[in-house]
Design an enzyme around this catalytic site. Structure first.
Site, PDB file in Angstrom:
ATOM      1  N   LYS A 142     -37.106  -6.280  25.228  1.00 57.29           N
ATOM      2  CA  LYS A 142     -37.523  -5.187  26.317  1.00 57.29           C
ATOM      3  C   LYS A 142     -37.237  -3.677  25.765  1.00 57.29           C
ATOM      4  CE  LYS A 142     -36.813  -7.915  30.281  1.00 57.29           C
ATOM      5  NZ  LYS A 142     -35.848  -8.394  31.419  1.00 57.29           N
ATOM      6  N   GLN A 154     -29.944  -6.947  33.714  1.00 62.96           N
ATOM      7  CA  GLN A 154     -30.513  -8.369  33.457  1.00 62.96           C
ATOM      8  C   GLN A 154     -29.852  -9.451  34.306  1.00 62.96           C
ATOM      9  OE1 GLN A 154     -32.920  -8.958  31.114  1.00 62.96           O
ATOM     10  NE2 GLN A 154     -32.902 -11.113  31.957  1.00 62.96           N
ATOM     11  N   ASP A 194     -37.892  -3.397  38.325  1.00 68.00           N
ATOM     12  CA  ASP A 194     -37.981  -4.741  38.571  1.00 68.00           C
ATOM     13  C   ASP A 194     -38.585  -5.294  39.893  1.00 68.00           C
ATOM     14  OD1 ASP A 194     -37.246  -6.489  36.412  1.00 68.00           O
ATOM     15  OD2 ASP A 194     -35.100  -6.299  36.970  1.00 68.00           O
TER      16      ASP A 194
END
Lengths: 292, 292
Positions: free
Chosen positions: B51, B95, B118
């Site tokens: 990422k 994460q 997200d």
């Protein structure tokens, strides 16, 4: 064929409410519902009247606020804000549909989600998807689930087809059937689906929520299926004093003989909606009072 | 049989991002993504690394925050709070999975929903259901939709079966396919569904998102179906230096010959997830800067 009697099931839900209200009152909490009506739509007046009357019958506090059809967005927001602050009120609903100058979505967002007993606030929409039981489930799909349970219909592993994808019924119904405590296989079909009759014929449990009178015919339904008819449509009928009769989304007379179980219209899902509204208001009263 | 190449489609999404980043920079906005990693899970380290690297390649600002596995809930909340206030950061992700002492749901709720790239915050969950385009769509289902579009697969009226009902893929995928701009007929099937092979065989478009290696066999798939394989499973493989190989939820070798189109694993949905994360971060940058 089992006729699922919504009046009987609603009465038992209201009986549960009565017991819970007594227990809440012992703890010093009288559940209160505020119903706001903007304008003079005759059907809305009937719905609002029934809600307030049911509160009274159960010994709940209720407040009916009738505003003129000319009410502005700001005026309505001010009323909602006042109800949000009113500690005697645990549930707030603004009767739909409002007049055209009202931006309904903003009004729903303005209601304190902890008092949003219609379950339309985004926070409650998310809680439904996330299977968070502190949220409020919209009354009509909640009532439909309750009818299935009362009729002894198991959803686990069943093929359920939800006809309609509205935010008020179709989508929340699909979420409820898909949740881990129901475990159904869920298909959502709608006006753009190909071959609706064939799709519906696959259903063990068919939920009709499209708002089209008698759209679901006998050849749309599998022998032995369970049919929940959420539609409440007014169709012209000169033989009635009112000039109309109520009919569901299902052609009851031809469909019913094929069913394991079916809800009539009226007297099926309809009475459940108010009963579940009362249950939601009690949930709000419990949660706001720190009692659950 | 058409092989849907996720690397090619992801590259074109990233190319779009590059153009948009240039345009944002001209307006004085450098999009910024913060990635928080708690602990030392090897797979998570790889994901976080990719990422951050993609951000760098695109000329975006990124911040990688690595916290010890012993980090407390309060410490992580403080980091999130600081990132919420940091005007150089438009997207924040923590994460998954965090260590066991972390209550992930509370962390997600603590992220400013306008920076929740997200798409897991309840506010974005609700926006997805309500079809509000200002919300962030979870990256994997968003990427799967983009793969369908890139491969020229029409969803309108198609029978789609989503295998799996997770909050990260199954449920949002169902919502995207059901939305008015996709108009599919959507069935969500899962571990408790009866006769999964027969259910899946009805699909024009099958989305496999269960996390079980090669569960979907040839006889689960209709001739001419489109298959999107969301699974990324590690299975032991002594012939590999790493000791494992990646495989999807679909038994690719036997299923692919029956398909109109199919995504491989790796190289299908996987590359799309990061690309859509970049797109979401640009959307956040635009929205937070009042540019859209």
């Amino acid at each position: 064929m089992q006729l699922i009697d919504g009046k009987v099931v609603a009465a038992s839900v209201l009986e549960e409410c009565r017991e819970e209200i007594a227990s809440l009152k012992e703890k010093g909490v009288t559940p209160g519902l505020a119903v706001v009506l903007v304008g003079e739509d005759p059907a809305s007046q009937v719905y609002v009247g029934s809600k307030v009357k049911t509160c009274a019958e159960l010994g709940m506090h209720s407040q009916k606020i009738v505003l003129p059809a000319s009410t502005t967005q700001a005026e309505l927001l001010a009323v909602v804000d006042q109800l949000n602050r009113d500690t005697s009120i645990h549930g707030i609903l603004v009767q739909s549909p409002p007049p055209p100058q009202i931006h309904e979505e903003e009004i729903i967002r303005a209601i304190d989600p902890r008092k949003d007993v219609d379950g339309f606030h985004p926070e409650n929409v998310a809680k439904l998807v996330l299977e968070d039981p502190t949220g409020f489930v919209p009354c009509t799909p909640a009532g439909s689930m309750r009818l299935l349970a009362a009729a002894g219909i198991a959803t686990e592993g069943a093929k359920c087809v939800v006809l309609g994808r509205s935010m008020i019924v179709g989508k929340p119904m699909a979420m409820l059937l898909l949740a881990k405590n129901a475990n159904a296989t869920v298909t959502v079909a709608h006006s753009r689906s190909r071959d609706l009759p064939a799709l519906c014929r696959e259903a063990d449990i068919l939920i009709a929520a499209v708002g089209r009178p008698e759209m679901v015919k006998a050849d749309w339904v599998k022998e032995g299926a369970v049919v929940i008819d959420v539609g409440i449509n007014r169709v012209p009928d000169p033989s009635k004093k009112s000039g109309f009769r109520l009919t569901g989304d299902v052609a009851f007379d031809e469909v019913a003989p094929k069913c394991q179980a079916i809800t009539p219209v009226p007297g099926g899902v309809g009475p459940m909606t108010i009963a579940m509204l009362m249950k939601n208001t009690l949930q709000a009263a419990r949660q706001l009072s720190g009692l659950s």
